[in-house]
Design an enzyme around this catalytic site. Structure first.
Site, PDB file in Angstrom:
ATOM      1  N   PHE A 168      -0.767  -1.731   3.576  1.00 13.03           N
ATOM      2  CA  PHE A 168       0.303  -1.945   3.767  1.00 13.03           C
ATOM      3  C   PHE A 168       1.429  -1.975   3.904  1.00 13.03           C
ATOM      4  O   PHE A 168       1.337  -0.875   5.511  1.00 13.03           O
ATOM      5  CB  PHE A 168      -0.021  -0.748   2.660  1.00 13.03           C
ATOM      6  CG  PHE A 168      -1.044  -0.993   1.079  1.00 13.03           C
ATOM      7  CD1 PHE A 168      -1.033  -1.046   0.153  1.00 13.03           C
ATOM      8  CD2 PHE A 168      -2.117   0.061   1.495  1.00 13.03           C
ATOM      9  CE1 PHE A 168      -1.647  -0.833  -0.784  1.00 13.03           C
ATOM     10  CE2 PHE A 168      -3.025   0.040   0.793  1.00 13.03           C
ATOM     11  CZ  PHE A 168      -3.093  -0.843  -0.674  1.00 13.03           C
ATOM     12  N   ASP A 169       2.122  -2.232   4.646  1.00  6.59           N
ATOM     13  CA  ASP A 169       3.299  -1.619   4.267  1.00  6.59           C
ATOM     14  C   ASP A 169       4.070  -0.659   4.174  1.00  6.59           C
ATOM     15  O   ASP A 169       3.515  -0.401   3.253  1.00  6.59           O
ATOM     16  CB  ASP A 169       4.665  -3.340   4.312  1.00  6.59           C
ATOM     17  CG  ASP A 169       6.202  -2.452   5.346  1.00  6.59           C
ATOM     18  OD1 ASP A 169       5.855  -1.849   5.716  1.00  6.59           O
ATOM     19  OD2 ASP A 169       7.459  -3.488   4.134  1.00  6.59           O
TER      20      ASP A 169
END
Length: 311
Positions: A168-169
């Site tokens: 994930f960012d």
């Protein structure tokens, strides 16, 4: 305490909704739909009902997710639901192909051309993956975690081991985009100073916080060194803005297995090194670079996408 109190404890589950074009390679029939219309598309799908569809971008991820049920010892702990703009007629080929490939998909919604986003919440899905950016935006606006699967070469085989690795960012994905907005308005120096000063104030949650919570609950069923799910935060943040992120996850009570603070470096090679099964980011430039290495979902949320839509 009532004698049946234990039965009221909710079962830990992970539910993923996915469109047919994200799961299978429907590029040929979709071109037919775009050039010749819905009737030609229907005729083609009915005529080819016996021809099994080939895996699409998200197929390896879905296969590995559904295989987790064997490790969990319970069918349905991890569930994949098909949400499709197909009609039941044209969708028959999709479900038949899913079962042919060993995907235990029992639930589906075929909406006959309408957006299926309303059923994401109705099914209790933690995530919606689609090839249609309109459906993804509608689902996000309705408060559901959703991402547009970017085009990539169809997978030739399942890669890696059985462990599911999800990356994930941070800002505008796991967290809100408030810090990203400040960065874009005031620049890196002001952003770093602000994040350092607010290090002990948890960031507000973003659209994928609920998904991360659901994954964490599944992970908690296993010893940390033996979990079949592994997560990574892959962010452009660096010191000193890293501290607020770490303290936010701690305040939420969420374990993240790996945290990569890249200080502006390109994420693509790090995602390949992590061997991610999928990566979620709100910025198109990061997604375009990442999709050459791993399956990538664009999250059209936050200020980066407001700017892109205005250009």
């Amino acid at each position: 305490m009532p004698h049946d109190a234990a039965q009221s404890v909710p079962t830990v589950r992970l539910i993923v909704a996915i469109s047919s074009r994200a799961l299978f390679d429907l590029s040929e029939s979709h071109r037919l739909f775009e050039t010749q219309g819905v009737d030609a598309y229907r005729e083609y799908q009915v005529a080819h009902e016996g021809d099994m569809l080939q895996p699409g971008v998200a197929f390896p991820l879905v296969k590995k997710l559904m295989n987790l049920n064997a490790l969990l010892g319970e069918r349905g702990r991890v569930e994949v639901i098909l949400l499709s703009r197909n009609s039941s007629d044209t969708g028959l080929r999709v479900l038949t192909s899913a079962h042919h490939h060993g995907l235990d998909i029992a639930r589906a919604a075929f909406t006959g051309g309408a957006s299926p986003y309303r059923y994401v919440s109705a099914f209790g899905a933690h995530l919606f993956l689609s090839a249609d950016p309109v459906d993804v935006r509608l689902a996000l606006d309705a408060g559901c975690a959703a991402a547009t699967l970017l085009p990539a070469s169809p997978p030739t085989a399942e890669h890696g081991d059985a462990q599911v690795r999800i990356a994930f960012d941070g800002d505008a994905v796991i967290f809100s985009d408030e810090a990203e907005r400040l960065y874009r308005q005031e620049g890196l120096e002001v952003f770093n100073a602000s994040e350092f000063a607010a290090a002990h104030e948890p960031l507000p949650g973003g659209p994928f916080k609920g998904l991360l919570v659901a994954i964490h609950r599944l992970q908690a069923l296993f010893p940390p060194d033996a979990s079949p799910l592994r997560t990574a935060l892959v962010t452009s943040r660096g010191a000193p803005s890293h501290e607020r992120v770490i303290r936010t996850l701690r305040a939420w009570g969420i374990r993240i297995d790996e945290a990569l603070f890249l200080g502006g470096l390109s994420k693509a090679n790090f995602l390949a090194a992590f061997d991610a099964d999928i990566f979620f980011d709100d910025q198109t430039s990061h997604c375009e670079a990442a999709r050459l290495h791993v399956a990538t979902g664009h999250v059209p949320h936050g200020v980066a996408n407001l700017v892109a839509s205005e250009e």
